[in-house]
Design a protein around this motif. Structure first.
Motif, mmCIF file in Angstrom:
data_model
loop_
_atom_site.group_PDB
_atom_site.id
_atom_site.type_symbol
_atom_site.label_atom_id
_atom_site.label_comp_id
_atom_site.label_asym_id
_atom_site.label_seq_id
_atom_site.Cartn_x
_atom_site.Cartn_y
_atom_site.Cartn_z
ATOM 1 N N ILE A 28 0.868 -1.167 0.000
ATOM 2 C CA ILE A 28 0.000 0.000 0.000
ATOM 3 C C ILE A 28 0.912 1.227 0.000
ATOM 4 O O ILE A 28 1.263 1.771 1.026
ATOM 5 C CB ILE A 28 -0.944 -0.002 1.219
ATOM 6 C CG1 ILE A 28 -1.727 -1.295 1.281
ATOM 7 C CG2 ILE A 28 -1.874 1.189 1.171
ATOM 8 C CD1 ILE A 28 -2.603 -1.573 0.078
ATOM 9 N N ILE A 29 1.311 1.563 -1.163
ATOM 10 C CA ILE A 29 2.258 2.675 -1.364
ATOM 11 C C ILE A 29 1.616 3.650 -2.330
ATOM 12 O O ILE A 29 1.137 3.231 -3.376
ATOM 13 C CB ILE A 29 3.582 2.163 -1.970
ATOM 14 C CG1 ILE A 29 4.249 1.153 -1.039
ATOM 15 C CG2 ILE A 29 4.537 3.306 -2.253
ATOM 16 C CD1 ILE A 29 5.398 0.434 -1.670
ATOM 17 N N PRO A 30 1.641 4.953 -2.036
ATOM 18 C CA PRO A 30 1.184 5.900 -3.049
ATOM 19 C C PRO A 30 2.074 5.789 -4.281
ATOM 20 O O PRO A 30 3.296 5.859 -4.172
ATOM 21 C CB PRO A 30 1.356 7.267 -2.379
ATOM 22 C CG PRO A 30 1.454 6.991 -0.929
ATOM 23 C CD PRO A 30 2.046 5.624 -0.815
ATOM 24 N N PHE A 31 1.466 5.601 -5.424
ATOM 25 C CA PHE A 31 2.225 5.448 -6.664
ATOM 26 C C PHE A 31 1.467 6.137 -7.777
ATOM 27 O O PHE A 31 0.277 5.891 -7.956
ATOM 28 C CB PHE A 31 2.407 3.961 -6.986
ATOM 29 C CG PHE A 31 3.223 3.707 -8.222
ATOM 30 C CD1 PHE A 31 4.559 4.030 -8.260
ATOM 31 C CD2 PHE A 31 2.645 3.150 -9.339
ATOM 32 C CE1 PHE A 31 5.325 3.794 -9.398
ATOM 33 C CE2 PHE A 31 3.385 2.898 -10.479
ATOM 34 C CZ PHE A 31 4.732 3.214 -10.507
ATOM 35 N N LEU A 41 6.152 8.122 -9.825
ATOM 36 C CA LEU A 41 6.570 8.611 -8.514
ATOM 37 C C LEU A 41 5.991 7.725 -7.429
ATOM 38 O O LEU A 41 4.856 7.269 -7.538
ATOM 39 C CB LEU A 41 6.089 10.055 -8.305
ATOM 40 C CG LEU A 41 6.645 11.060 -9.290
ATOM 41 C CD1 LEU A 41 5.564 11.535 -10.216
ATOM 42 C CD2 LEU A 41 7.271 12.202 -8.552
ATOM 43 N N TYR A 42 6.752 7.533 -6.341
ATOM 44 C CA TYR A 42 6.319 6.692 -5.228
ATOM 45 C C TYR A 42 5.935 7.464 -3.978
ATOM 46 O O TYR A 42 4.996 7.115 -3.323
ATOM 47 C CB TYR A 42 7.437 5.718 -4.829
ATOM 48 C CG TYR A 42 7.488 4.487 -5.671
ATOM 49 C CD1 TYR A 42 6.567 3.473 -5.514
ATOM 50 C CD2 TYR A 42 8.465 4.338 -6.634
ATOM 51 C CE1 TYR A 42 6.621 2.327 -6.288
ATOM 52 C CE2 TYR A 42 8.528 3.199 -7.421
ATOM 53 C CZ TYR A 42 7.611 2.204 -7.235
ATOM 54 O OH TYR A 42 7.655 1.086 -8.002
ATOM 55 N N GLU A 43 6.693 8.419 -3.576
ATOM 56 C CA GLU A 43 6.490 9.083 -2.293
ATOM 57 C C GLU A 43 5.344 10.082 -2.354
ATOM 58 O O GLU A 43 5.236 10.871 -3.306
ATOM 59 C CB GLU A 43 7.768 9.792 -1.851
ATOM 60 C CG GLU A 43 8.941 8.862 -1.684
ATOM 61 C CD GLU A 43 8.717 7.837 -0.591
ATOM 62 O OE1 GLU A 43 8.023 8.141 0.395
ATOM 63 O OE2 GLU A 43 9.240 6.725 -0.736
ATOM 64 N N SER A 44 4.494 10.102 -1.331
ATOM 65 C CA SER A 44 3.308 10.953 -1.361
ATOM 66 C C SER A 44 3.661 12.434 -1.484
ATOM 67 O O SER A 44 3.013 13.161 -2.236
ATOM 68 C CB SER A 44 2.431 10.705 -0.140
ATOM 69 O OG SER A 44 3.144 10.950 1.050
ATOM 70 N N ASP A 49 3.803 17.359 -4.807
ATOM 71 C CA ASP A 49 4.607 18.420 -5.420
ATOM 72 C C ASP A 49 4.537 18.344 -6.939
ATOM 73 O O ASP A 49 4.389 19.369 -7.614
ATOM 74 C CB ASP A 49 6.070 18.310 -4.974
ATOM 75 C CG ASP A 49 6.275 18.673 -3.512
ATOM 76 O OD1 ASP A 49 5.369 19.276 -2.908
ATOM 77 O OD2 ASP A 49 7.357 18.312 -2.982
ATOM 78 N N TYR A 50 4.629 17.157 -7.486
ATOM 79 C CA TYR A 50 4.574 16.959 -8.930
ATOM 80 C C TYR A 50 3.230 17.401 -9.497
ATOM 81 O O TYR A 50 3.165 18.134 -10.493
ATOM 82 C CB TYR A 50 4.819 15.482 -9.266
ATOM 83 C CG TYR A 50 4.710 15.154 -10.715
ATOM 84 C CD1 TYR A 50 5.794 15.328 -11.569
ATOM 85 C CD2 TYR A 50 3.530 14.650 -11.257
ATOM 86 C CE1 TYR A 50 5.692 15.028 -12.914
ATOM 87 C CE2 TYR A 50 3.417 14.343 -12.592
ATOM 88 C CZ TYR A 50 4.505 14.532 -13.417
ATOM 89 O OH TYR A 50 4.395 14.241 -14.759
#
Length: 56
Positions: A28-31, A41-44, A49-50
């Motif tokens: 359960i990773i933000p992707f 991108l992986y990190e929330s 920011d993106y």
């Protein structure tokens, strides 16, 4: 690796997410995949920011 896709606000997808969390799934990773810009991108915080930089 498990991949889960969910429409925003879908109660069925939410049930699956909660079950995976209860089972201790580390997947359960933000992707984010932006196919138009060929970015992943992986990190929330990086995702937020993106999105703000490119879509706000």
């Amino acid at each position: 690796m498990l991949e889960r896709y969910q429409a925003e606000g879908c109660p069925h997808g939410e049930t699956v997410r909660e079950t995976l969390t209860d089972l201790g799934s580390e997947d359960i990773i933000p992707f984010l995949v932006d196919a138009d810009r060929e970015e992943t991108l992986y990190e929330s915080e990086d995702i937020v920011d993106y999105l703000e930089e490119h879509y706000a």
